[in-house]
Motif scaffolding. Structure first.
Motif, PDB file in Angstrom:
ATOM      1  N   SER A 101      58.100 -48.758  38.055  1.00  0.00           N
ATOM      2  CA  SER A 101      58.805 -47.980  39.081  1.00  0.00           C
ATOM      3  C   SER A 101      60.152 -48.588  39.424  1.00  0.00           C
ATOM      4  CB  SER A 101      57.942 -47.878  40.344  1.00  0.00           C
ATOM      5  OG  SER A 101      56.810 -47.073  40.129  1.00  0.00           O
ATOM      6  N   SER A 102      60.203 -49.913  39.506  1.00  0.00           N
ATOM      7  CA  SER A 102      61.455 -50.568  39.887  1.00  0.00           C
ATOM      8  C   SER A 102      62.479 -50.572  38.762  1.00  0.00           C
ATOM      9  CB  SER A 102      61.176 -52.010  40.328  1.00  0.00           C
ATOM     10  OG  SER A 102      60.800 -52.817  39.231  1.00  0.00           O
ATOM     11  N   THR A 103      62.045 -50.210  37.555  1.00  0.00           N
ATOM     12  CA  THR A 103      62.963 -50.208  36.411  1.00  0.00           C
ATOM     13  C   THR A 103      63.163 -48.807  35.835  1.00  0.00           C
ATOM     14  OG1 THR A 103      61.100 -50.815  34.956  1.00  0.00           O
ATOM     15  CG2 THR A 103      62.487 -52.598  35.784  1.00  0.00           C
ATOM     16  N   GLY A 104      63.001 -47.792  36.697  1.00  0.00           N
ATOM     17  CA  GLY A 104      63.421 -46.449  36.320  1.00  0.00           C
ATOM     18  C   GLY A 104      62.360 -45.528  35.762  1.00  0.00           C
ATOM     19  N   THR A 105      61.103 -45.976  35.698  1.00  0.00           N
ATOM     20  CA  THR A 105      60.020 -45.129  35.190  1.00  0.00           C
ATOM     21  C   THR A 105      58.976 -44.967  36.286  1.00  0.00           C
ATOM     22  OG1 THR A 105      60.362 -45.843  32.901  1.00  0.00           O
ATOM     23  CG2 THR A 105      58.219 -44.911  33.432  1.00  0.00           C
ATOM     24  N   PRO A 106      58.994 -43.846  37.025  1.00  0.00           N
ATOM     25  CA  PRO A 106      58.071 -43.651  38.139  1.00  0.00           C
ATOM     26  C   PRO A 106      56.614 -43.845  37.733  1.00  0.00           C
ATOM     27  CG  PRO A 106      59.763 -41.971  38.160  1.00  0.00           C
ATOM     28  CD  PRO A 106      59.925 -42.712  36.868  1.00  0.00           C
ATOM     29  N   ALA A 107      55.899 -44.663  38.494  1.00  0.00           N
ATOM     30  CA  ALA A 107      54.513 -44.976  38.176  1.00  0.00           C
ATOM     31  C   ALA A 107      53.733 -45.255  39.448  1.00  0.00           C
ATOM     32  CB  ALA A 107      54.447 -46.190  37.243  1.00  0.00           C
ATOM     33  N   ALA A 151      41.718 -56.687  35.852  1.00  0.00           N
ATOM     34  CA  ALA A 151      42.533 -55.760  35.059  1.00  0.00           C
ATOM     35  C   ALA A 151      43.233 -54.756  35.961  1.00  0.00           C
ATOM     36  CB  ALA A 151      41.668 -55.034  34.035  1.00  0.00           C
ATOM     37  N   GLY A 152      42.603 -54.408  37.068  1.00  0.00           N
ATOM     38  CA  GLY A 152      43.217 -53.499  38.023  1.00  0.00           C
ATOM     39  C   GLY A 152      44.438 -54.118  38.680  1.00  0.00           C
ATOM     40  N   GLN A 153      44.362 -55.423  38.943  1.00  0.00           N
ATOM     41  CA  GLN A 153      45.518 -56.110  39.520  1.00  0.00           C
ATOM     42  C   GLN A 153      46.686 -56.112  38.540  1.00  0.00           C
ATOM     43  OE1 GLN A 153      44.096 -59.979  40.732  1.00  0.00           O
ATOM     44  NE2 GLN A 153      42.528 -59.107  42.054  1.00  0.00           N
ATOM     45  N   ILE A 154      46.377 -56.263  37.261  1.00  0.00           N
ATOM     46  CA  ILE A 154      47.428 -56.196  36.244  1.00  0.00           C
ATOM     47  C   ILE A 154      48.005 -54.783  36.175  1.00  0.00           C
ATOM     48  CG2 ILE A 154      47.980 -56.529  33.806  1.00  0.00           C
ATOM     49  CD1 ILE A 154      47.241 -59.107  35.329  1.00  0.00           C
ATOM     50  N   ALA A 155      47.134 -53.779  36.238  1.00  0.00           N
ATOM     51  CA  ALA A 155      47.584 -52.381  36.191  1.00  0.00           C
ATOM     52  C   ALA A 155      48.485 -52.052  37.376  1.00  0.00           C
ATOM     53  CB  ALA A 155      46.378 -51.446  36.158  1.00  0.00           C
ATOM     54  N   LEU A 156      48.164 -52.605  38.537  1.00  0.00           N
ATOM     55  CA  LEU A 156      49.015 -52.408  39.715  1.00  0.00           C
ATOM     56  C   LEU A 156      50.390 -53.016  39.482  1.00  0.00           C
ATOM     57  CD1 LEU A 156      49.586 -51.641  42.660  1.00  0.00           C
ATOM     58  CD2 LEU A 156      48.421 -53.763  43.352  1.00  0.00           C
ATOM     59  N   ASN A 157      50.416 -54.188  38.875  1.00  0.00           N
ATOM     60  CA  ASN A 157      51.691 -54.835  38.550  1.00  0.00           C
ATOM     61  C   ASN A 157      52.501 -53.988  37.576  1.00  0.00           C
ATOM     62  OD1 ASN A 157      53.557 -57.200  38.454  1.00  0.00           O
ATOM     63  ND2 ASN A 157      52.857 -57.286  36.330  1.00  0.00           N
ATOM     64  N   TYR A 158      51.824 -53.391  36.586  1.00  0.00           N
ATOM     65  CA  TYR A 158      52.514 -52.473  35.673  1.00  0.00           C
ATOM     66  C   TYR A 158      53.234 -51.383  36.461  1.00  0.00           C
ATOM     67  CZ  TYR A 158      50.073 -53.878  31.285  1.00  0.00           C
ATOM     68  OH  TYR A 158      49.599 -54.524  30.173  1.00  0.00           O
ATOM     69  N   ALA A 159      52.488 -50.754  37.371  1.00  0.00           N
ATOM     70  CA  ALA A 159      53.027 -49.599  38.105  1.00  0.00           C
ATOM     71  C   ALA A 159      54.255 -49.978  38.921  1.00  0.00           C
ATOM     72  CB  ALA A 159      51.948 -49.000  39.007  1.00  0.00           C
ATOM     73  N   THR A 160      54.185 -51.104  39.622  1.00  0.00           N
ATOM     74  CA  THR A 160      55.319 -51.488  40.466  1.00  0.00           C
ATOM     75  C   THR A 160      56.523 -51.899  39.626  1.00  0.00           C
ATOM     76  OG1 THR A 160      54.449 -53.758  40.654  1.00  0.00           O
ATOM     77  CG2 THR A 160      53.840 -52.200  42.375  1.00  0.00           C
ATOM     78  N   THR A 161      56.273 -52.556  38.496  1.00  0.00           N
ATOM     79  CA  THR A 161      57.388 -52.992  37.650  1.00  0.00           C
ATOM     80  C   THR A 161      58.040 -51.816  36.939  1.00  0.00           C
ATOM     81  OG1 THR A 161      56.215 -55.095  37.309  1.00  0.00           O
ATOM     82  CG2 THR A 161      58.098 -54.642  35.889  1.00  0.00           C
ATOM     83  N   LYS A 163      59.209 -35.005  33.345  1.00  0.00           N
ATOM     84  CA  LYS A 163      59.322 -35.333  34.775  1.00  0.00           C
ATOM     85  C   LYS A 163      57.964 -35.534  35.437  1.00  0.00           C
ATOM     86  CE  LYS A 163      63.681 -35.044  34.175  1.00  0.00           C
ATOM     87  NZ  LYS A 163      64.434 -36.305  33.971  1.00  0.00           N
ATOM     88  N   GLY A 164      57.012 -36.050  34.663  1.00  0.00           N
ATOM     89  CA  GLY A 164      55.739 -36.463  35.236  1.00  0.00           C
ATOM     90  C   GLY A 164      55.854 -37.918  35.679  1.00  0.00           C
ATOM     91  N   LYS A 165      54.722 -38.625  35.665  1.00  0.00           N
ATOM     92  CA  LYS A 165      54.733 -40.038  36.036  1.00  0.00           C
ATOM     93  C   LYS A 165      53.685 -40.791  35.242  1.00  0.00           C
ATOM     94  CE  LYS A 165      51.702 -39.229  40.006  1.00  0.00           C
ATOM     95  NZ  LYS A 165      51.585 -37.769  39.744  1.00  0.00           N
ATOM     96  N   LEU A 166      53.820 -42.094  35.246  1.00  0.00           N
ATOM     97  CA  LEU A 166      52.835 -42.965  34.627  1.00  0.00           C
ATOM     98  C   LEU A 166      51.801 -43.329  35.678  1.00  0.00           C
ATOM     99  CD1 LEU A 166      51.823 -44.873  32.351  1.00  0.00           C
ATOM    100  CD2 LEU A 166      53.438 -46.580  33.244  1.00  0.00           C
ATOM    101  N   VAL A 167      50.529 -43.133  35.348  1.00  0.00           N
ATOM    102  CA  VAL A 167      49.435 -43.497  36.258  1.00  0.00           C
ATOM    103  C   VAL A 167      48.630 -44.605  35.590  1.00  0.00           C
ATOM    104  CG1 VAL A 167      47.394 -42.702  37.509  1.00  0.00           C
ATOM    105  CG2 VAL A 167      49.350 -41.157  37.191  1.00  0.00           C
ATOM    106  N   THR A 168      48.595 -45.771  36.226  1.00  0.00           N
ATOM    107  CA  THR A 168      47.882 -46.909  35.651  1.00  0.00           C
ATOM    108  C   THR A 168      46.570 -47.132  36.383  1.00  0.00           C
ATOM    109  OG1 THR A 168      48.847 -48.608  37.096  1.00  0.00           O
ATOM    110  CG2 THR A 168      50.104 -47.978  35.126  1.00  0.00           C
ATOM    111  N   SER A 169      45.603 -47.725  35.671  1.00  0.00           N
ATOM    112  CA  SER A 169      44.313 -47.987  36.308  1.00  0.00           C
ATOM    113  C   SER A 169      43.591 -49.123  35.609  1.00  0.00           C
ATOM    114  CB  SER A 169      43.433 -46.727  36.302  1.00  0.00           C
ATOM    115  OG  SER A 169      42.298 -46.910  37.136  1.00  0.00           O
ATOM    116  N   GLY A 170      42.746 -49.787  36.342  1.00  0.00           N
ATOM    117  CA  GLY A 170      41.922 -50.862  35.824  1.00  0.00           C
ATOM    118  C   GLY A 170      40.992 -51.311  36.928  1.00  0.00           C
ATOM    119  N   MET A 171      39.928 -52.005  36.558  1.00  0.00           N
ATOM    120  CA  MET A 171      38.939 -52.460  37.532  1.00  0.00           C
ATOM    121  C   MET A 171      38.984 -53.977  37.629  1.00  0.00           C
ATOM    122  SD  MET A 171      36.818 -50.816  39.459  1.00  0.00           S
ATOM    123  CE  MET A 171      35.640 -51.340  40.699  1.00  0.00           C
ATOM    124  N   GLY A 172      38.840 -54.519  38.820  1.00  0.00           N
ATOM    125  CA  GLY A 172      38.830 -55.961  38.997  1.00  0.00           C
ATOM    126  C   GLY A 172      40.166 -56.586  38.667  1.00  0.00           C
TER     127      GLY A 172
END
Length: 204
Positions: free
Chosen positions: A63-69, A51-61, A40-49
């Protein structure tokens, strides 16, 4: 110009086809499942520049599909945002070079806050500092950028996005994510309407 455009599309398509499907992907899926869905933890994504925009997309996708991030900006992490990390979380970082200074600093800070926090690394550099510290390493295949200068993140961010999609879809399969569950997380817009309609169909 049309020939150039066609070549860019072909080069990026080939880079996608060349993504190695590795044990690192399977390990990453298992780590995310264990930390998020069992502990019951969460996924924390990170990246710079970029790659950071891609990491943000990971987190939102995710989260919307059942894995809190959540997305953690590596620079902001040094100014208090690191506190979002909890002991049962799993950290996923993206760095094409595998040696991004801000990301290296982030994993050091994360280890100091919660010793032993699992680390997933997505990179084109299997010999980099980040890869050496990873619990799960996912190799992008190190594709050549289609940028005419060979500098701007183009092909690399394309393959990073596809890798993220593969992880998301695999996790959806693993947890048995349904239209009904999707609708609960995505109420608005066309996708909200579509998921509710499909959920009704599933019940028939």
């Amino acid at each position: 110009m049309k020939d150039l455009i066609k070549q860019v599309i072909e080069d990026e398509a080939q880079a996608i086809r060349n993504i190695p499907v590795s044990d690192g992907m399977i390990t990453a899926i298992e780590l995310i499942y264990e930390r998020v869905h069992q502990r019951k933890g969460k996924l924390v994504t990170s990246g710079m520049g970029k790659a950071g925009q891609i990491a943000l997309n990971y987190a939102t996708t995710f989260s919307s599909t059942g894995t809190p991030a959540v997305f953690l900006h590596p620079s902001e992490s040094q100014h208090g945002d690191l506190g979002v990390l909890q002991e049962n979380d799993v950290l996923l970082v993206i760095s094409n070079s595998g040696k991004t200074r801000e990301i290296i600093e982030l994993i050091d800070l994360a280890e100091n806050l919660h010793e032993g926090l699992p680390l997933i690394v997505i990179s084109s550099n299997p010999d980099g500092v980040l890869a050496q510290n990873a619990d799960a390493f996912i190799f992008t295949g190190n594709p050549k950028e289609v940028c005419l200068l060979g500098l701007s993140p183009t092909t690399s961010t394309t393959v990073m996005t596809v890798i993220g999609d593969a992880l998301v879809v695999s996790m959806m399969k693993k947890i048995g994510f349904t239209n009904e569950e999707y609708a609960k997380r995505h109420h608005g817009g066309y996708l909200g309407d579509k998921s509710r309609m499909q959920a009704k169909t599933d019940k028939k």
